[in-house]
Every structure is written in structure tokens, then in C-alpha cells.
Design an enzyme around this catalytic site. Structure first.
Site, short mmCIF file in Angstrom:
data_model
loop_
_atom_site.label_atom_id
_atom_site.label_comp_id
_atom_site.label_asym_id
_atom_site.label_seq_id
_atom_site.Cartn_x
_atom_site.Cartn_y
_atom_site.Cartn_z
N CYS A 1 35.37 -40.65 -46.19
CA CYS A 1 36.66 -40.10 -45.80
C CYS A 1 37.74 -40.72 -46.68
O CYS A 1 37.56 -41.78 -47.25
CB CYS A 1 36.94 -40.44 -44.35
SG CYS A 1 35.61 -39.96 -43.25
N ARG B 1 37.24 -36.75 -51.27
CA ARG B 1 36.36 -37.67 -50.54
C ARG B 1 35.80 -37.07 -49.27
O ARG B 1 34.85 -37.60 -48.68
CB ARG B 1 37.13 -38.95 -50.19
CG ARG B 1 37.44 -39.80 -51.39
CD ARG B 1 38.13 -41.06 -50.94
NE ARG B 1 37.23 -41.94 -50.23
CZ ARG B 1 36.72 -43.04 -50.73
NH1 ARG B 1 36.99 -43.41 -51.94
NH2 ARG B 1 35.92 -43.79 -50.00
N TRP C 1 35.12 -36.56 -43.65
CA TRP C 1 33.76 -36.07 -43.87
C TRP C 1 33.01 -36.50 -42.63
O TRP C 1 32.79 -37.69 -42.40
CB TRP C 1 33.16 -36.70 -45.13
CG TRP C 1 31.84 -36.13 -45.52
CD1 TRP C 1 31.60 -35.03 -46.29
CD2 TRP C 1 30.55 -36.66 -45.19
NE1 TRP C 1 30.25 -34.84 -46.44
CE2 TRP C 1 29.58 -35.82 -45.78
CE3 TRP C 1 30.11 -37.75 -44.43
CZ2 TRP C 1 28.21 -36.03 -45.65
CZ3 TRP C 1 28.74 -37.97 -44.29
CH2 TRP C 1 27.81 -37.12 -44.91
N ASN D 1 37.15 -44.98 -41.91
CA ASN D 1 36.08 -44.51 -42.77
C ASN D 1 34.88 -45.40 -42.50
O ASN D 1 35.01 -46.62 -42.54
CB ASN D 1 36.52 -44.63 -44.24
CG ASN D 1 35.43 -44.24 -45.21
OD1 ASN D 1 34.49 -43.53 -44.84
ND2 ASN D 1 35.55 -44.69 -46.45
N GLY D 2 33.72 -44.81 -42.20
CA GLY D 2 32.53 -45.63 -41.95
C GLY D 2 31.83 -45.19 -40.68
O GLY D 2 32.10 -44.11 -40.15
N GLU E 1 19.33 -32.94 -63.78
CA GLU E 1 20.79 -32.95 -63.62
C GLU E 1 21.34 -31.51 -63.64
O GLU E 1 22.23 -31.17 -62.84
CB GLU E 1 21.41 -33.82 -64.71
CG GLU E 1 22.92 -33.83 -64.77
CD GLU E 1 23.61 -34.32 -63.49
OE1 GLU E 1 22.93 -34.81 -62.59
OE2 GLU E 1 24.84 -34.16 -63.41
N LYS F 1 23.45 -29.85 -60.63
CA LYS F 1 24.79 -29.27 -60.80
C LYS F 1 24.83 -27.87 -60.21
O LYS F 1 25.77 -27.52 -59.50
CB LYS F 1 25.18 -29.19 -62.29
CG LYS F 1 25.56 -30.48 -62.95
CD LYS F 1 26.92 -31.03 -62.60
CE LYS F 1 26.88 -31.94 -61.43
NZ LYS F 1 26.43 -33.28 -61.59
N GLU G 1 24.56 -27.96 -56.26
CA GLU G 1 25.66 -28.52 -55.46
C GLU G 1 26.90 -27.67 -55.48
O GLU G 1 27.64 -27.64 -54.50
CB GLU G 1 25.94 -29.99 -55.78
CG GLU G 1 26.47 -30.29 -57.13
CD GLU G 1 26.70 -31.79 -57.34
OE1 GLU G 1 26.87 -32.54 -56.38
OE2 GLU G 1 26.72 -32.21 -58.51
N HIS H 1 1.19 -26.83 -62.96
CA HIS H 1 0.44 -27.42 -61.84
C HIS H 1 1.02 -27.03 -60.49
O HIS H 1 0.78 -27.70 -59.49
CB HIS H 1 0.41 -28.95 -61.99
CG HIS H 1 -0.30 -29.40 -63.24
ND1 HIS H 1 -1.67 -29.33 -63.39
CD2 HIS H 1 0.19 -29.87 -64.42
CE1 HIS H 1 -2.00 -29.76 -64.60
NE2 HIS H 1 -0.88 -30.10 -65.24
N LYS I 1 32.80 -36.97 -52.45
CA LYS I 1 32.72 -37.57 -53.78
C LYS I 1 32.01 -38.92 -53.77
O LYS I 1 31.17 -39.19 -54.60
CB LYS I 1 34.13 -37.71 -54.35
CG LYS I 1 34.18 -38.29 -55.75
CD LYS I 1 33.57 -37.34 -56.76
CE LYS I 1 33.56 -37.90 -58.16
NZ LYS I 1 32.68 -37.11 -59.03
C1 AGP Z 1 26.93 -35.72 -58.49
O1 AGP Z 1 27.41 -34.52 -58.94
C2 AGP Z 1 27.09 -36.05 -57.12
N1 AGP Z 1 28.14 -35.48 -56.47
C3 AGP Z 1 26.39 -37.26 -56.56
O2 AGP Z 1 25.03 -37.05 -56.76
C4 AGP Z 1 26.78 -38.65 -57.09
O3 AGP Z 1 26.36 -38.79 -58.42
C5 AGP Z 1 26.13 -39.73 -56.19
O4 AGP Z 1 26.63 -39.60 -54.90
C6 AGP Z 1 26.36 -41.14 -56.71
O5 AGP Z 1 27.71 -41.46 -56.76
P1 AGP Z 1 28.21 -42.75 -57.55
O6 AGP Z 1 27.91 -42.52 -58.98
O7 AGP Z 1 29.68 -42.80 -57.27
O8 AGP Z 1 27.48 -43.92 -57.01
#
Ligand code: AGP
Length: 608
Positions: free
Chosen positions: A2, A27, A74, A100-101, A481, A485, A488, A504, A603
Site C-alpha cells: 500500500c 503501490r 492493495w 501497510n503490512g 520475462e 510482461k 501481467e 517434451h 509495484k
Molecule cells: C515485474 O514486472 C513485476 N511487477 C514483479 O515481478 C517484480 O519484478 C517483483 O515483484 C520483484 O520486485 P523487486 O524487484 O522490487 O524486488
């Protein structure tokens, strides 16, 4: 996860808080709220959904006051409804808190309060903090110290009291909080992004700190009330870098910032002659590394993909064995880690709870603890002994782009630095260092490609609900990756796979028009990869390849080539990642999705 902002100054709090929340919305964005304290009353406004819903309400209501808190959520405990949005108050509305937490003793505290006849108005653990604060007497700072021993788990909390319209109290255990020291004003936020528009002077709170801000100044104490000293640091972040700057989305802006981000990262760690890597003073010096026999790279998500490439770099350049772990798995698998191990937590935010926990475990086991991190002063940064800063600047789009490519560069620099500290550097290193300095140009060329090609790519990808991303060797992590992308931000299912493994199992998915994206630049196993592509082509797949322009063996086989310049193998992961970022971006835009704030994500993931 958050976003938190608090303000105490001479300006009206609402616009400052809304501006801070806008900068923090990445966030968490399932609900938002704010509270303004004025003598004898706390006014709270909350709204489910995006921050714009809260903004509308805020403009309809006139809330006066120069002390306030704000939150963008969040959801953890409780659905993303208005009732569960923060700030939360106690039953008699004397205290408002944002949090937050996660409180681990949530169930116990909830029963205790209900048994005591306290009416609870939300499903959140945050309300329990407000209720506990409401049940003790005294000034807010003292109440916090009395309630602290009752809280188990992770929290970053900012509280205001109806009876103290000149006091803001912030305390943390786990998720970060940073204080901003402005001209006649104080701020507190979950990260610096929310502060840089008003001040660059910041104080990072440590776990267990309780910060009491009044109009006279800031006092920081520990859980026993004993004063502690915390340094005021000066940030070098330019506030403009956390704005869209004419781009439609942060993600697109950040994709285009990669040449500069890479250039800055490379230049930060080259020696004076720019022919080698100098990691002096960063904790990676030979005397520090003496006795290191193996390296563990730990990370989550995109940063984990960077580590998979990093394994190739470090093993090839430094000749040390490298293991790569998901941070969330690392500490539960009893890894062989000790004083002969360099453990590097790779993290954009420096606040990912799993990565921090893995790093903490490694440090306890006696490892030399390192980090590759994008936020100076973050928790990972402060925990580590050996540190490399990726120079990407603030990354706001939830989908990581420039942080990823700068992590790749930093891992390559780490490999070169370790190689040199082991006395292995030779002429080839100088050639690689020279190529690294040309890398920003290669990325610029990749970005300059005719965007119509991406239109065709979008057609091919959106023809199906699933797709496969294939790569081999050093490019297999880029396939992972690319698939992440796409997943997500477009919500289309995609899987990254080593091309040779495809037969396989996953080949069973392939039918007419099934999209397959391949990393087909000039690596030693390209012919084998092309063989794998023929296997899917003959079963009807449509093929998109990332390859250097003019690679006829590729162009003759596939439906679409997304071209990249020809660069040395160790730099191919960087240039090939870029077209996959753009492809995912254009697919999400075409589908009308929220590119910068995809559903269910945040984020930085500050809960385990
Ligand atoms: C990537 O596009 C993500 N949103 C996510 O996987 C991110 O890389 C992951 O949460 C790790 O975050 P950090 O690099 O801030 O530790």
C-alpha cells in the site's frame, strides 16, 4: 504494497496528500482514503476503486486542515470496499491510522476487541490498531508506545489524533517509512517517490522506530521511548523523472528511458580509463571476496529473471558457481550458505518482503551479503554490505522494464568486477567493456524500429488466448520475462519455455494460429532453435521472432521479425528484452487495459 503519505505543515493537507497518493498509486490501487485532523475532529474520506474516485469526493467536499494522512490500498485483510479502505478509526473517532503490512495476531486481537464489546466496522487488521490506540489514554506518541507490544507482524503505520492537530506519529516494523524534511513542513511516506516533489531531505526510519512530528520538529524514539539518532540524507532524484513527460503511460516512458538508464549504470562503475570495471568501495573488493567460493542470487519476479541471466554472466566471467533462487523458496529449502558464499539480493524496490527475508537469513548464516538495487536507502540497500545501484531512476509502471535491463547490466558489471578481482581480466574484457558503452545506442536502435511491426505482432498474439515464448541458453530467461510482461499487463496466458524442452510437452498446445514468440538472435544454438521453430510451424503455429535484421535463416521461417542490432552474445539479453516489452505494451493498449496499474498487482510486494 500500500502507499502511505502523511503531511504536517502550513499548506492545506488535502492537495498535498492527493498529489502524494497519485505518485504512490502504483503501490496499490483497489481503494484509497485520506483523513484531515482539525481541532476537535478528524474528517475521513474513502472510496473503493481507483484514486480518481477519492479525488472526485475530495473536490466535492471542503476539508480544511494542515495535518493529514492518505493511503492507497492493495487489499490483504478484507475485500477492497469503502469500509475496508484506510484511514481506519477507533470507535469513538479519536484516532485515524493508515497502515501497510499484515498483523499476524489479527484473529486474536479481533476476538479480544469483540469480546470487550468494541464494535468493529471493517474486516481489516488496520482498524484493530486504531481501536487499540483509542482504548489507551495519553498523548498519541505515548499511546503508540503502549500499543506497540500488542502488535505482531509487519506494519508501517501513520497515525493522527483528534486531540493533537499538530502531531503526526509514524512507526514501522517491516515495511518502509521515510520522513521528508521540507521548508516548514514534515512529510512521511511509504517511499521517496511521494516526497521528492516537496523535499529531497529525507530520513529513513529503521525497524522499531517511532517518529513523532510536531510543528517544533521531529523526535525519533525506539519502542522503549529512548531517543535514537537518524541521519538526514539528501536524495539525488529529479522529481520530473517520476512523471509521464508526454508519454501515454509510465511503462512506455520507462521503456524509452532505457538507453539513458543503461548508460548511467555502465558509467557509474567503469574505471577512470573506461576500459574496465571498478567496484572499489562497494564491498566487492578482493579482501572482502577472499574466501568466497560460490554465489547465490535471490530475487522475485522480473528480478529473478535477471538473476537467471546473471548466472551466465558470473559463471562465465568470474568462474564461480552461481545458484539462482526465488527468494520466497530460498530460506525454506535449507540452502548450503555460509561464510564462503556471496548472497546477492536483486531487487528494483529494495523492499520486496521475500527478498529481504532471504537476505536476512543469508546474513545470519554468515554469508557476505550483497544487493543490486534501484533505490538507494531502501531496506535491501541498508541491509547489504556489498552494493551496486542500478541507475534506472524511479520506476512507476508496475511492469518492470528499465529496472530489468539495468539489473542485467549491473549483473554483467558484477561478473566483470569479480573477474578482475580474481585476476582473470584480459583483452576480451576490454572489448566487452567497449561494447557495453555502445549498448545504449543499440537499445536506441531497437526502440526506433517501425511501430507498425508491433501492430502486426499484436494481431498475431491476440489471435489466441495463449502463447509460448521460446529461447535457449542465455536467452531462455528473456523468454520467461517476455511471457511475464504479456501476462501481467494483457491478462493473456503466456508461457516461457526453453525451446529444446518444448517437444517434451508444451507442443501439445500448438494448433493453427497458435502464437509462438522466439528469441532467435545469433547464439551458438540458433540452428537448433530454428529446428524447434520448424516443429511448431509444421503444426500451424504463427511465429514472431526477435532477431538481427537480415538474418535470412530466421526471416524465411517466421511471420514477423522484430529486429534488433547485432551485439555480442552477453549483451543480447538486454537488446532482445526490449521488443518483448514493446510487444506486451502494444497488446495491452490494443485490449484497452490499464497498462500502468494491472489488476491484482502492486509495484512492490512488501508482504510475504
Ligand atoms: C515485474 O514486472 C513485476 N511487477 C514483479 O515481478 C517484480 O519484478 C517483483 O515483484 C520483484 O520486485 P523487486 O524487484 O522490487 O524486488
Amino acid at each position: 504494497m500500500c502507499g502511505i503519505i502523511g503531511y504536517l505543515g502550513s499548506h492545506q493537507a488535502v492537495p498535498v496528500i492527493l498529489d502524494g497518493l497519485k505518485r504512490l498509486e502504483y503501490r496499490g490501487y483497489d481503494s484509497a482514503g485520506l483523513a484531515v485532523a482539525s481541532p476537535g475532529r478528524i474528517h475521513v474520506l474513502r472510496a473503493a476503486g481507483k484514486l480518481s474516485n477519492l479525488e472526485e469526493r475530495a473536490w466535492e467536499t471542503t476539508l480544511h486542515g494542515t495535518l493529514g494522512v492518505g493511503h492507497t490500498r492493495w487489499a490483504t485483510h478484507g475485500a477492497p470496499t469503502e469500509e475496508n479502505a484506510h484511514p481506519q478509526m477507533d470507535a469513538s473517532e479519536t484516532v485515524a491510522v493508515v497502515h501497510n503490512g499484515i498483523l499476524e495476531n489479527y484473529a486474536r486481537l479481533r476476538h479480544e476487541l469483540l469480546d470487550a464489546g468494541i464494535p468493529l466496522s471493517s474486516d481489516t487488521d488496520t482498524e484493530l490498531i486504531a481501536q487499540l490506540l483509542g482504548r489507551v489514554a495519553g498523548p498519541l506518541a505515548e499511546r503508540v508506545l503502549r500499543v506497540l507490544p500488542r502488535l505482531e507482524g509487519q506494519y508501517a503505520v501513520v497515525a493522527v489524533s483528534r486531540d493533537e492537530p499538530d502531531t503526526l506519529v509514524a512507526f514501522r516494523n517491516g515495511p518502509p517509512l521515510v520522513l521528508g524534511v521540507g521548508e516548514g513542513e514534515f512529510l512521511v511516506a511509504s517511499d521517496v517517490t511521494a516526497l521528492v516533489a516537496r523535499t529531497r531531505k529525507v530520513i529513513f526510519l529503521e525497524n522499531g522506530d517511532v517518529a513523532v512530528m510536531t510543528r517544533e520538529g521531529i523526535r525519533i524514539v525506539d519502542a522503549t521511548g529512548t531517543p535514537v539518532e537518524r541521519e538526514v540524507e539528501e536524495l539525488d532524484w529529479d522529481p520530473g523523472r517520476a512523471e509521464k513527460g508526454g508519454y501515454r503511460h509510465f511503462m512506455l516512458k520507462e521503456i524509452h528511458e532505457q538507453p539513458d538508464a543503461i548508460r548511467n549504470t555502465v558509467l557509474a562503475y567503469l574505471d577512470a580509463e573506461r576500459t574496465g570495471v571498478a567496484l572499489d568501495g562497494l564491498g566487492f573488493e578482493p579482501e572482502r571476496l577472499e574466501g568466497v567460493r560460490r554465489i547465490h542470487l535471490v530475487a522475485c519476479g522480473t528480478s529473478w529473471h535477471a538473476c537467471l541471466v546473471g548466472k551466465f554472466f558470473v559463471e562465465r566471467l568470474a568462474g564461480l558457481p552461481v545458484e539462482v533462487d526465488y527468494a520466497s523458496e530460498y530460506r525454506y529449502r535449507s540452502p548450503l550458505v555460509g561464510s564462503d558464499t556471496l548472497v546477492v539480493g536483486v531487487t528494483q524496490s529494495g523492499e520486496t518482503a521475500d527478498t529481504l527475508a532471504a537476505m536476512e537469513m543469508a546474513a545470519e548464516a554468515g554469508a557476505l551479503l550483497g544487493t543490486i538495487c534501484n533505490v538507494r536507502g531502501s531496506s535491501a540497500w541498508r541491509a547489504a554490505t556489498a552494493r551496486l545501484l542500478t541507475q534506472a531512476g524511479p520506476e512507476i509502471g508496475v511492469a518492470s522494464t528499465k529496472a530489468f535491463t539495468t539489473q542485467l547490466v549491473a549483473l554483467l558489471l558484477l561478473g566483470l568486477g569479480l573477474r578482475s578481482s580474481r585476476g582473470l581480466a584480459d583483452r576480451e574484457d576490454r572489448e566487452l567493456v567497449a561494447a557495453l558503452q555502445r549498448l545504449p545506442l543499440a537499445v536506441e536502435q531497437t526502440l526506433a524500429v517501425d511501430q507498425e511491426l508491433y501492430g502486426r505482432g499484436v494481431e498475431l498474439i491476440t489471435a489466441g488466448d495463449d502463447s509460448l515464448f521460446l529461447g535457449r541458453g542465455i536467452l531462455y530467461p528473456i523468454a520467461l520475462e517476455g511471457a511475464l510482461k504479456l501476462k501481467e499487463i494483457s491478462y493473456l496466458h503466456a508461457e516461457g519455455y526453453p525451446a529444446g524442452e518444448m517437444k517434451h510437452g508444451p507442443i501439445a498446445l500448438v494448433q493453427e494460429g497458435f502464437p509462438v514468440v522466439a528469441l532467435a538472435t545469433a547464439i551458438p544454438t540458433r540452428d537448433k532453435l530454428l529446428g524447434n521453430l520448424m516443429e511448431v510451424r509444421s503444426r500451424g503455429a504463427s511465429l514472431i521472432a526477435v532477431a538481427e535484421a537480415g538474418a535470412t535463416s530466421v526471416t524465411s521461417l517466421v511471420d514477423l521479425v522484430l529486429p534488433v542490432p547485432d551485439v555480442p552474445i552477453l549483451l543480447q539479453p538486454v537488446v532482445t528484452a526490449v521488443p518483448l516489452q514493446l510487444l506486451a505494451y502494444h497488446v495491452a493498449v490494443e485490449l484497452g487495459l490499464d497498462v500502468d496499474q494491472p489488476r491484482n498487482l502492486a509495484k512492490s510486494v512488501t508482504v510475504e
